[in-house]
Design an enzyme around this catalytic site. Structure first.
Site, mmCIF file in Angstrom:
data_model
loop_
_atom_site.group_PDB
_atom_site.id
_atom_site.type_symbol
_atom_site.label_atom_id
_atom_site.label_comp_id
_atom_site.label_asym_id
_atom_site.label_seq_id
_atom_site.Cartn_x
_atom_site.Cartn_y
_atom_site.Cartn_z
ATOM 1 N N GLU A 173 0.801 -1.225 0.000
ATOM 2 C CA GLU A 173 0.000 0.000 0.000
ATOM 3 C C GLU A 173 0.834 1.275 0.000
ATOM 4 O O GLU A 173 0.519 2.215 0.743
ATOM 5 C CB GLU A 173 -0.926 -0.030 1.214
ATOM 6 C CG GLU A 173 -0.228 0.007 2.592
ATOM 7 C CD GLU A 173 0.168 -1.338 3.152
ATOM 8 O OE1 GLU A 173 0.399 -2.288 2.373
ATOM 9 O OE2 GLU A 173 0.256 -1.451 4.395
ATOM 10 N N HIS A 219 -8.110 -4.038 -1.130
ATOM 11 C CA HIS A 219 -7.290 -4.145 0.075
ATOM 12 C C HIS A 219 -6.250 -3.019 0.143
ATOM 13 O O HIS A 219 -6.170 -2.295 1.137
ATOM 14 C CB HIS A 219 -6.610 -5.520 0.107
ATOM 15 C CG HIS A 219 -5.759 -5.743 1.320
ATOM 16 N ND1 HIS A 219 -6.207 -6.432 2.426
ATOM 17 C CD2 HIS A 219 -4.504 -5.350 1.605
ATOM 18 C CE1 HIS A 219 -5.255 -6.453 3.343
ATOM 19 N NE2 HIS A 219 -4.199 -5.797 2.870
ATOM 20 N N GLU A 220 -5.472 -2.887 -0.915
ATOM 21 C CA GLU A 220 -4.397 -1.868 -0.867
ATOM 22 C C GLU A 220 -4.978 -0.466 -0.792
ATOM 23 O O GLU A 220 -4.443 0.405 -0.102
ATOM 24 C CB GLU A 220 -3.441 -2.024 -2.060
ATOM 25 C CG GLU A 220 -2.801 -3.415 -2.201
ATOM 26 C CD GLU A 220 -2.234 -4.006 -0.911
ATOM 27 O OE1 GLU A 220 -1.865 -3.240 0.005
ATOM 28 O OE2 GLU A 220 -2.173 -5.254 -0.808
ATOM 29 N N HIS A 235 -6.047 0.502 2.739
ATOM 30 C CA HIS A 235 -4.945 0.953 3.597
ATOM 31 C C HIS A 235 -4.791 2.481 3.576
ATOM 32 O O HIS A 235 -4.159 3.035 4.475
ATOM 33 C CB HIS A 235 -3.628 0.320 3.144
ATOM 34 C CG HIS A 235 -3.348 -1.029 3.734
ATOM 35 N ND1 HIS A 235 -3.321 -1.268 5.089
ATOM 36 C CD2 HIS A 235 -3.042 -2.221 3.142
ATOM 37 C CE1 HIS A 235 -3.010 -2.544 5.307
ATOM 38 N NE2 HIS A 235 -2.843 -3.151 4.148
ATOM 39 N N GLU A 270 -3.803 -4.479 9.313
ATOM 40 C CA GLU A 270 -4.246 -5.510 8.365
ATOM 41 C C GLU A 270 -5.656 -6.031 8.641
ATOM 42 O O GLU A 270 -6.385 -6.350 7.702
ATOM 43 C CB GLU A 270 -3.237 -6.660 8.321
ATOM 44 C CG GLU A 270 -1.835 -6.240 7.836
ATOM 45 C CD GLU A 270 -1.814 -5.661 6.425
ATOM 46 O OE1 GLU A 270 -2.798 -5.824 5.670
ATOM 47 O OE2 GLU A 270 -0.790 -5.023 6.072
ATOM 48 N N ASP A 284 8.935 -10.090 9.571
ATOM 49 C CA ASP A 284 8.505 -10.747 8.326
ATOM 50 C C ASP A 284 8.010 -12.164 8.578
ATOM 51 O O ASP A 284 7.227 -12.707 7.809
ATOM 52 C CB ASP A 284 9.665 -10.849 7.324
ATOM 53 C CG ASP A 284 9.897 -9.532 6.615
ATOM 54 O OD1 ASP A 284 9.007 -8.663 6.676
ATOM 55 O OD2 ASP A 284 10.969 -9.377 6.015
ATOM 56 N N TYR A 335 -4.800 -10.517 9.952
ATOM 57 C CA TYR A 335 -5.681 -10.189 8.834
ATOM 58 C C TYR A 335 -7.119 -10.647 9.067
ATOM 59 O O TYR A 335 -8.050 -9.855 9.076
ATOM 60 C CB TYR A 335 -5.185 -10.875 7.559
ATOM 61 C CG TYR A 335 -3.966 -10.254 6.924
ATOM 62 C CD1 TYR A 335 -2.697 -10.508 7.434
ATOM 63 C CD2 TYR A 335 -4.070 -9.426 5.825
ATOM 64 C CE1 TYR A 335 -1.561 -9.956 6.849
ATOM 65 C CE2 TYR A 335 -2.939 -8.862 5.223
ATOM 66 C CZ TYR A 335 -1.691 -9.138 5.736
ATOM 67 O OH TYR A 335 -0.595 -8.585 5.162
HETATM 68 N N1 BES Z 1 1.016 -4.412 3.781
HETATM 69 C C1 BES Z 1 0.779 -5.700 3.239
HETATM 70 C C2 BES Z 1 2.013 -6.404 2.752
HETATM 71 C C3 BES Z 1 3.041 -6.656 3.821
HETATM 72 C C4 BES Z 1 2.677 -7.104 5.078
HETATM 73 C C5 BES Z 1 4.372 -6.477 3.536
HETATM 74 C C6 BES Z 1 3.649 -7.320 6.040
HETATM 75 C C7 BES Z 1 5.338 -6.708 4.493
HETATM 76 C C8 BES Z 1 4.981 -7.133 5.748
HETATM 77 C C9 BES Z 1 -0.244 -5.648 2.102
HETATM 78 O O1 BES Z 1 -1.233 -4.702 2.257
HETATM 79 C C10 BES Z 1 -0.940 -6.980 2.088
HETATM 80 O O2 BES Z 1 -1.558 -7.288 3.075
HETATM 81 N N2 BES Z 1 -0.822 -7.735 1.015
HETATM 82 C C11 BES Z 1 -1.490 -8.998 0.876
HETATM 83 C C12 BES Z 1 -2.728 -8.760 0.086
HETATM 84 C C13 BES Z 1 -3.896 -9.586 0.406
HETATM 85 C C14 BES Z 1 -4.194 -9.804 1.844
HETATM 86 C C15 BES Z 1 -5.122 -9.059 -0.325
HETATM 87 C C16 BES Z 1 -0.553 -9.934 0.143
HETATM 88 O O3 BES Z 1 0.493 -9.469 -0.327
HETATM 89 O O4 BES Z 1 -0.824 -11.111 0.074
HETATM 90 ZN ZN ZN Z 2 -2.536 -5.228 3.854
#
Ligand code: BES
Ligand code: ZN
Length: 621
Positions: A287, A311-312, A315, A334, A390, A398
């Protein structure tokens, strides 16, 4: 049950009391002493050396500016070469100051301590990044869609911004920024800032981000990117070969922005653009403010996976506007975003689609809970200083987070809950928040105003208890219930595969079908499915994510070449990890996986490479 509840209540009390929850254990910075309020970057992008090099100038805001005498500024870095540091007071002369770089920690990097003669107003650091910077992926032309130009993109969340800028790498600190980025002419540079859709690719770019953002939202990408408008304020950036398909798939973006504004108030970031990256992008989406980074693996042609954009975009309210103060409270980013995402999907595509997506994500959460230790099943996580954030990425933040908000919505009704959430965003805009902040707001604005609707014990079970609380109501979907019937009929050989009426099925139905197959399904039965539906070789990432692990566990070796190809092409962690995990379960699979990783590794992002390597190493032990 009593015991679990008592446990949750005790934990709940400690959420409220624990002083450690207020600080971010993943940053060495001392934001109670001094904060970066603005940042100016001046960087050159060097594809041959794989480095960013130049200066960053930080404007400092000291909590106590009156004290005189020496002071220090502590910043986070990882694998940066620091060439010199200067400081100044007001508009005075820049003077060189001493600095020291602590020994490298595998997770946190090296703390940079700058010795200042007094509480200076600004510091300027000349530095260069390492070719192995964990937050940057450098790609050769061959690894791109266009094949002619190299490509670079950053991924700063959670704690990778420090690998390309020395800064206070914590979501508890916000700053505005400007940047000058120089690269080869012909390449377009984009940032999480005021990108100009009409910019000429002359190799010299200037950016401003006027709203204060946390470090994890600092982003850059450089490549042969073209622009196509979706609406006045929304559009798509992508390499030429993907541009048209992406713009068509994501053509509802403006409708999504408008729907979210109706629910939660104005979009506060001016433009909203998407940047479509190569398939090696390690996430589905990121995002980055004003410019979400997006995987191309959701471009299916039928818009069935555009909830990623919802989703993005969500955010922009939950996360970018109201930000978790540390990664322990990631559910505030999340979980809220997953809830808002589903509301957007409902508003734009209808309840049927939203319900299918809910069922699929709740199924995923239940499966994940079965393998997570209880301590990791809670929303408000305890401090975990030694842990890489990570690796703490689970469906709990989520989907359990989303489920909790849906539960509140059901209890209080949309008439009360929608304005409540809107006020949460308004009152905390551009601030960083903790679980305690949310609980205080919830008690004041919703519980106290609607007495008798929700008990403290029920609340505690959601926030601090493991697993799913008794008050969780499962989502249902008639279309997915029909899939259950079809699967069952086929499994029991009541109908042949050719007789299944799947002509109108979309991704969620296929995913649900696959997720309900028994673990011990025989390879011949997979052959039957594959003959009819051609799962092997699918370009749909969500289907591939579910299909290939099943083939591995069933010993359906015919799928191996296509699996190898999938693993070489796609770098999105969520999609490929299940296959690596399945392969690592047998010696033969492990050997195959190691071989694939060897070929795929150069194309993987450092984050993905690290995650896969960890799984294979653990299995080899
Ligand atoms: N912000 C996250 C990606 C992220 C989370 C990067 C934690 C690094 C550490 C992003 O918004 C996200 O949640 N992406 C998901 C999308 C899905 C839940 C729709 C993904 O990448 O799978
Ligand atoms: Zn996210």
């Amino acid at each position: 049950m009593r015991l679990i509840l008592a446990f949750a209540l005790a934990l709940f009390a400690s959420v409220a009391q624990s002083a450690d929850r207020a600080r971010d254990e993943h940053s060495a910075a001392e934001p109670t002493v001094v904060r970066i309020s603005a940042m100016a970057l001046d960087l050159r992008v060097d594809f041959a050396q794989r480095t960013l090099a130049g200066d960053v100038t930080h404007t400092l805001a000291w909590a106590d500016a009156t004290t005189t005498g020496p002071a220090k500024l502590v910043l986070d870095t990882r694998d940066l070469a620091i060439e010199r540091v200067q400081a100044r007071k007001g508009d005075g002369r820049w003077q060189r100051v001493e600095f020291s770089l602590a020994e490298r920690d595998a997770i946190f990097g090296s703390t940079l301590t700058i010795a200042l003669p007094s509480r200076m107003d600004a510091v300027r650091i000349r530095y260069r990044t390492s070719p192995e910077a964990s937050g940057l992926q450098w790609m050769t032309p061959a690894m791109t869609a266009g094949g002619k130009q190299p490509l670079l993109f950053s991924q700063s969340q959670a704690i990778h911004a420090r690998s390309w800028v020395p800064l206070q790498d914590t979501p508890g600190v916000r700053f505005t920024y400007t940047a000058r980025i120089r690269t080869a002419p012909g390449l377009m540079a984009l940032m999480s800032a005021d990108n100009d859709p009409a910019a000429r690719a002359d190799g010299d770019y200037r950016f401003t981000m006027a709203q204060p953002i946390p470090s994890y939202l600092l982003a850059i990408a450089v490549g042969d990117f073209r622009f196509k408008a979706i609406s006045e304020r929304a559009g798509v950036w992508a390499e030429a070969p993907v541009l048209e398909r992406a713009a068509a798939e994501f053509s509802d973006t403006e409708k999504m922005i408008a729907a979210t504004e109706t629910l939660y108030g104005p979009y506060r970031w001016e433009r909203y653009d998407l940047l479509i990256l190569p398939a090696s992008f390690p996430f589905g989406g990121m995002e980055n403010p004003r410019l979400s980074f997006i995987t191309p693996t959701v471009i299916t042609g039928d818009k069935s996976l555009v909830s990623l954009i919802a989703h993005e975009l969500a955010h922009s309210w939950s996360g970018n506007l109201v930000t978790n103060a540390s990664w322990k409270d990631m559910w505030l980013n999340e979980g809220f975003t997953s809830y808002v995402e589903n509301r957007i999907v409902e508003a734009v595509y209808g309840r049927e689609q939203a319900d299918m997506e809910d069922v699929v994500s709740q199924t995923g959460l239940r499966a994940e809970l079965a393998s997570l230790p209880p301590a990791q099943q809670v929303l408000a996580l305890p401090p975990s200083p030694g842990r890489d954030p990570d690796e703490a990425l689970t469906d709990v933040a989520y989907i359990k987070g989303q489920w909790f908000l849906s539960f509140l919505e059901q209890r209080f009704g949309r008439e009360a809950f929608d304005p409540f959430l809107r006020t949460w965003f308004d009152e905390h805009a551009f601030k960083s928040v903790t679980t305690d902040d949310f609980l205080a707001f919830l008690r004041r604005e919703l519980i106290a105003k609607n007495p008798g609707k929700l008990t403290e014990a029920e609340l505690a079970a959601w926030i601090a208890g493991p697993g799913l609380p008794e008050t969780a109501v499962a989502a249902t979907s008639p279309r997915l219930a029909a899939v259950d019937v079809a699967r069952d009929d086929w499994l029991k050989r009541r109908v042949a595969v050719a007789e299944l009426d799947t002509s109108k099925w979309i991704t969620q139905e296929w995913v649900h079908f696959l997720e309900g197959l028994p673990e011990d399904i025989a390879a011949e039965r997979l052959l039957e499915l594959d003959g009819a539906f051609r799962f092997t070789g699918t370009t749909n990432g969500e289907i591939a994510q579910r299909w290939y692990p099943i083939t591995v566990r069933a010993g359906y070796f015919e799928a191996r070449p296509a699996l190898a190809q999938f693993l070489r092409k796609v770098g999105r962690r969520k999609l490929i990890m299940p296959s690596y995990v399945a392969l690592a379960e047998t010696p033969d699979g492990l050997a195959f996986a190691s071989q694939v990783l060897q070929q795929a590794s150069a194309g993987y992002h450092p984050i993905t490479r690290g995650a896969v390597q960890a799984v294979l190493d653990a299995a080899a032990k």
